[in-house]
Design an enzyme around this catalytic site. Structure first.
Site, PDB file in Angstrom:
ATOM      1  N   LYS A  22     -14.570   7.000 -13.100  1.00 19.31           N
ATOM      2  CA  LYS A  22     -13.197   6.485 -13.693  1.00 19.31           C
ATOM      3  C   LYS A  22     -13.451   4.869 -14.050  1.00 19.31           C
ATOM      4  CE  LYS A  22      -9.622   5.092 -10.946  1.00 19.31           C
ATOM      5  NZ  LYS A  22      -9.109   3.735 -11.110  1.00 19.31           N
ATOM      6  N   ASN A  23     -13.625   3.981 -13.173  1.00 18.13           N
ATOM      7  CA  ASN A  23     -13.950   2.636 -13.661  1.00 18.13           C
ATOM      8  C   ASN A  23     -14.777   2.327 -14.447  1.00 18.13           C
ATOM      9  OD1 ASN A  23     -11.607   2.661 -11.812  1.00 18.13           O
ATOM     10  ND2 ASN A  23     -12.957   1.728 -10.018  1.00 18.13           N
ATOM     11  N   CYS A 117       0.823  -4.073  -8.316  1.00 13.12           N
ATOM     12  CA  CYS A 117       0.916  -2.595  -7.793  1.00 13.12           C
ATOM     13  C   CYS A 117       1.046  -2.329  -6.403  1.00 13.12           C
ATOM     14  CB  CYS A 117      -0.339  -1.632  -8.452  1.00 13.12           C
ATOM     15  SG  CYS A 117      -1.715  -2.184  -8.086  1.00 13.12           S
ATOM     16  N   ARG A 122      -2.545  -8.556  -8.009  1.00  6.92           N
ATOM     17  CA  ARG A 122      -3.478  -8.225  -9.135  1.00  6.92           C
ATOM     18  C   ARG A 122      -3.052  -9.153 -10.446  1.00  6.92           C
ATOM     19  NH1 ARG A 122      -4.564  -1.921  -9.512  1.00  6.92           N
ATOM     20  NH2 ARG A 122      -6.894  -2.723  -9.987  1.00  6.92           N
ATOM     21  N   ASP A 305     -11.927   0.262  -2.371  1.00  6.87           N
ATOM     22  CA  ASP A 305     -11.305   1.467  -2.464  1.00  6.87           C
ATOM     23  C   ASP A 305     -11.736   2.688  -1.413  1.00  6.87           C
ATOM     24  OD1 ASP A 305     -10.691   1.005  -5.389  1.00  6.87           O
ATOM     25  OD2 ASP A 305     -12.847   0.479  -5.313  1.00  6.87           O
ATOM     26  N   ARG A 397      -4.412  10.468 -11.108  1.00  6.54           N
ATOM     27  CA  ARG A 397      -4.932   9.370 -12.050  1.00  6.54           C
ATOM     28  C   ARG A 397      -6.390   9.177 -11.854  1.00  6.54           C
ATOM     29  NH1 ARG A 397      -1.817   3.891 -11.448  1.00  6.54           N
ATOM     30  NH2 ARG A 397      -3.638   3.262 -12.563  1.00  6.54           N
TER      31      ARG A 397
HETATM   32  N1  EPU Z   1      -8.192 -11.148  -9.280  1.00  2.00           N
HETATM   33  C1  EPU Z   1      -7.546 -12.408  -9.799  1.00  2.00           C
HETATM   34  N2  EPU Z   1      -7.196 -12.429 -10.989  1.00  2.00           N
HETATM   35  C2  EPU Z   1      -7.803 -11.956 -12.077  1.00  2.00           C
HETATM   36  C3  EPU Z   1      -8.511 -10.830 -11.661  1.00  2.00           C
HETATM   37  C4  EPU Z   1      -8.643 -10.438 -10.661  1.00  2.00           C
HETATM   38  O1  EPU Z   1      -6.915 -12.898  -9.030  1.00  2.00           O
HETATM   39  O2  EPU Z   1      -7.811 -12.525 -13.350  1.00  2.00           O
HETATM   40  C5  EPU Z   1      -8.277 -10.695  -8.031  1.00  2.00           C
HETATM   41  C6  EPU Z   1      -7.575  -9.404  -7.598  1.00  2.00           C
HETATM   42  O3  EPU Z   1      -6.115  -9.710  -7.480  1.00  2.00           O
HETATM   43  C7  EPU Z   1      -8.163  -8.937  -6.682  1.00  2.00           C
HETATM   44  C8  EPU Z   1      -9.589  -9.364  -6.862  1.00  2.00           C
HETATM   45  O4  EPU Z   1      -9.622 -10.463  -7.801  1.00  2.00           O
HETATM   46  O5  EPU Z   1      -7.629  -9.259  -5.410  1.00  2.00           O
HETATM   47  C9  EPU Z   1     -10.374  -8.351  -7.413  1.00  2.00           C
HETATM   48  O6  EPU Z   1      -9.962  -7.525  -8.475  1.00  2.00           O
HETATM   49  P1  EPU Z   1     -10.956  -6.886  -9.614  1.00  2.00           P
HETATM   50  O7  EPU Z   1     -10.739  -7.696 -10.927  1.00  2.00           O
HETATM   51  O8  EPU Z   1     -12.079  -6.935  -8.995  1.00  2.00           O
HETATM   52  O9  EPU Z   1     -10.193  -5.397  -9.713  1.00  2.00           O
HETATM   53  P2  EPU Z   1      -9.745  -4.775 -10.995  1.00  2.00           P
HETATM   54  O10 EPU Z   1     -10.775  -5.035 -12.015  1.00  2.00           O
HETATM   55  O11 EPU Z   1      -8.350  -4.860 -11.390  1.00  2.00           O
HETATM   56  C10 EPU Z   1     -11.204  -2.668 -10.189  1.00  2.00           C
HETATM   57  C11 EPU Z   1     -10.908  -1.195 -10.062  1.00  2.00           C
HETATM   58  C12 EPU Z   1     -10.259  -0.903  -8.704  1.00  2.00           C
HETATM   59  C13 EPU Z   1     -11.072  -1.451  -7.674  1.00  2.00           C
HETATM   60  C14 EPU Z   1     -11.312  -3.190  -7.856  1.00  2.00           C
HETATM   61  C15 EPU Z   1     -12.363  -3.706  -6.860  1.00  2.00           C
HETATM   62  C16 EPU Z   1     -10.742  -0.533 -12.444  1.00  2.00           C
HETATM   63  C17 EPU Z   1     -10.127   0.039 -13.442  1.00  2.00           C
HETATM   64  N3  EPU Z   1      -9.940  -0.857 -11.209  1.00  2.00           N
HETATM   65  O12 EPU Z   1      -9.966  -3.473 -10.451  1.00  2.00           O
HETATM   66  O13 EPU Z   1     -10.089   0.325  -8.560  1.00  2.00           O
HETATM   67  O14 EPU Z   1     -10.188  -1.354  -6.495  1.00  2.00           O
HETATM   68  O15 EPU Z   1     -11.971  -3.058  -9.192  1.00  2.00           O
HETATM   69  O16 EPU Z   1     -13.289  -2.920  -6.709  1.00  2.00           O
HETATM   70  O17 EPU Z   1     -12.073  -0.586 -12.716  1.00  2.00           O
HETATM   71  C18 EPU Z   1      -9.234   2.406  -7.807  1.00  2.00           C
HETATM   72  O18 EPU Z   1     -10.146   3.027  -8.347  1.00  2.00           O
HETATM   73  O19 EPU Z   1      -8.503   3.071  -7.028  1.00  2.00           O
HETATM   74  C19 EPU Z   1      -8.932   1.021  -8.141  1.00  2.00           C
HETATM   75  C20 EPU Z   1      -8.054   0.409  -7.661  1.00  2.00           C
END
Ligand code: EPU
Length: 417
Positions: A22-23, A117, A122, A305, A397
């Site tokens: 998915k990701n 969320c 986030r 996750d 999802r």
């Molecule tokens: N963060 C910030 N600022 C930013 C971006 C992130 O503070 O601009 C923080 C977030 O709030 C969080 C941490 O950094 O505390 C990590 O966030 P990350 O950006 O790594 O997460 P994401 O890219 O939004 C993806 C996956 C998530 C998974 C996380 C961590 C996708 C679509 N989603 O989210 O997947 O939990 O990486 O590995 O790629 C899931 O599949 O259930 C899911 C939530």
């Protein structure tokens, strides 16, 4: 609203095939906007989030069609709308990642501010700061970011946290920027590596993916390509946990062991047998699991996750376990639901203390996010009696036909109103 009904007590047996990640697919679909030719993606998971992203690409003017159940053709050459609609960005945060590719290719994009969320705030500050370093002018008005740049320039970007989403987003933007971009302290997730491979297959120059520093040499144009998405390590991990919690013995085919090492290592520590066979990954358990401590970290640490489904095993394990959640500030909303099933979980800040109980009992519960739903399905399969899980839309999802796949492994699980 659909409900999943699980009757606990059946050890899983047989084999199950893992779908595409998915990701990874979400990042790659957004990245496909950079191409000036047709992109054909294989091993695309048929899940809710992918349908949302496809809807978004269509809305921007791309032509998309599934040529078989898991192969998606995308022709982004006719993209003309540079504004992502609020309903889609609100529904799925990953849709924010179309901003960079649109900006890189067209010099302009409008994307609504994504919401928080059920797992934490986030924010998107890393995404915005990175794009600004590359010369983008971005302002927010009435809940929408407007980004403009005549041409993005390469830049040196340091991320405060190894964020998967911002690493993917900035890589795509940098692929068409003028000059070299270096992203330091970036994420090393397998999905980041997959995106880099995808971009390179379109003619980009991305090096270092899989380490904490990525270098992108911007190119003038990216052409169409054919690319196969990696298997979903989180779906595979969920099946591994399901096998362990039911004291079953299953074969997971298509899983990449190397991507799953942190989870497999913890399963091993908990007393679960994990064996790499030529046909796939065998996961088997007989006795009661042992308590283990888990600290979530960016890859190659233990994935956030998977802490939710893993907590379902620990809820019935011998001894006391501690899960420390270092990625999100509030990814413990499933705790109350597991406790309704007789578990003994207590949250203290970023820690969850789990005192293993002798038995879980089925109950009506609600999955508040995707992985919480997966945790409750796993717990339901180990519990006495029936568990009724609502919040199934979250599970849809990210899991393709999880009910059918678990039925194929012998679980007593069904879906209805
Ligand atoms: N963060 C910030 N600022 C930013 C971006 C992130 O503070 O601009 C923080 C977030 O709030 C969080 C941490 O950094 O505390 C990590 O966030 P990350 O950006 O790594 O997460 P994401 O890219 O939004 C993806 C996956 C998530 C998974 C996380 C961590 C996708 C679509 N989603 O989210 O997947 O939990 O990486 O590995 O790629 C899931 O599949 O259930 C899911 C939530």
């Amino acid at each position: 609203m659909d409900t999943i009904f699980v009757q606990g007590g059946t050890p899983l047996a047989g084999s199950v095939r893992v779908g595409g990640s998915k990701n990874s697919a979400l990042g790659i679909l957004a990245g496909s906007l950079l191409a000036d030719g047709v992109v054909t993606l294989r091993n695309v998971p048929r899940i809710g989030d992918i349908h949302t992203m496809v809807e978004l690409l269509n809305g921007l003017g791309a032509a998309t069609r599934f040529i078989d159940p898991t192969s998606l053709e995308i022709d982004p050459s006719r993209v003309h709308c540079l504004e992502a609609p609020y309903e889609l960005v609100r529904k799925m945060r990953a849709s924010f990642n179309v901003l960079g590719p649109l900006l890189a290719r067209f010099g302009f994009a409008r994307v609504p501010v994504p919401g928080g969320c059920d797992i934490g705030a986030r924010p998107v500050n890393f995404h915005l700061e990175g794009l600004r370093k590359m010369g983008a002018h971005i302002h927010v008005e009435h809940g929408v970011y407007t980004a403009e740049a005549r041409k993005l320039d390469g830049a040196r970007i340091y991320l405060d946290f190894q964020s998967a989403g911002s690493t993917q987003h900035l890589m795509t933007a940098a692929a068409l920027a003028a000059g070299t971009t270096i992203i330091e302290n970036c994420a090393a997730e397998p999905e980041v590596v997959d995106l880099a491979n995808f971009l390179n297959s379109m003619g980009a120059s991305v090096e270092g993916a899989g380490t904490n520093q990525i270098t992108i040499q911007g190119v003038e144009r990216l052409h169409g390509a054919e690319f196969s998405i990696i298997p979903d390590r989180l779906e595979a991990g969920t099946f591994a946990i399901a096998a362990a919690i039911t004291k079953g013995d299953i074969l997971i085919t298509g899983a990449v062991e190397d991507h799953m090492r942190p989870v497999l290592n913890k399963l091993d520590e908990a007393g679960v047998t994990v064996e790499s066979l030529p046909q796939g990954l065998r996961v088997a358990a007989s006795g009661r699991a042992r308590a283990v401590d888990i600290k979530t970290m960016p890859h190659p640490g233990f994935p956030t996750d998977m802490q939710q489904p893993f907590a379902a095993i620990l809820a019935g394990a011998a001894g006391t376990s501690i899960i420390t959640e270092n990625v999100y500030e509030s990814r413990f909303r499933y705790v109350n639901e597991l406790n309704r099933m007789g578990a003994n979980l207590r949250v203290e800040g970023r820690n969850c203390v789990i005192t293993g109980v002798d038995r879980l009992t089925g109950a009506p519960v609600t999955g508040t996010d995707l992985r919480a739903g997966a945790a409750l399905i796993c717990a339901g399969m180990a519990a006495e009696g029936e568990t009724e899980i609502t919040g199934v839309e979250h599970i849809d999802r990210g899991y393709d036909n999880i009910v059918g796949k678990l039925q194929g492994l012998g679980a007593s699980i069904s879906r209805g109103e």
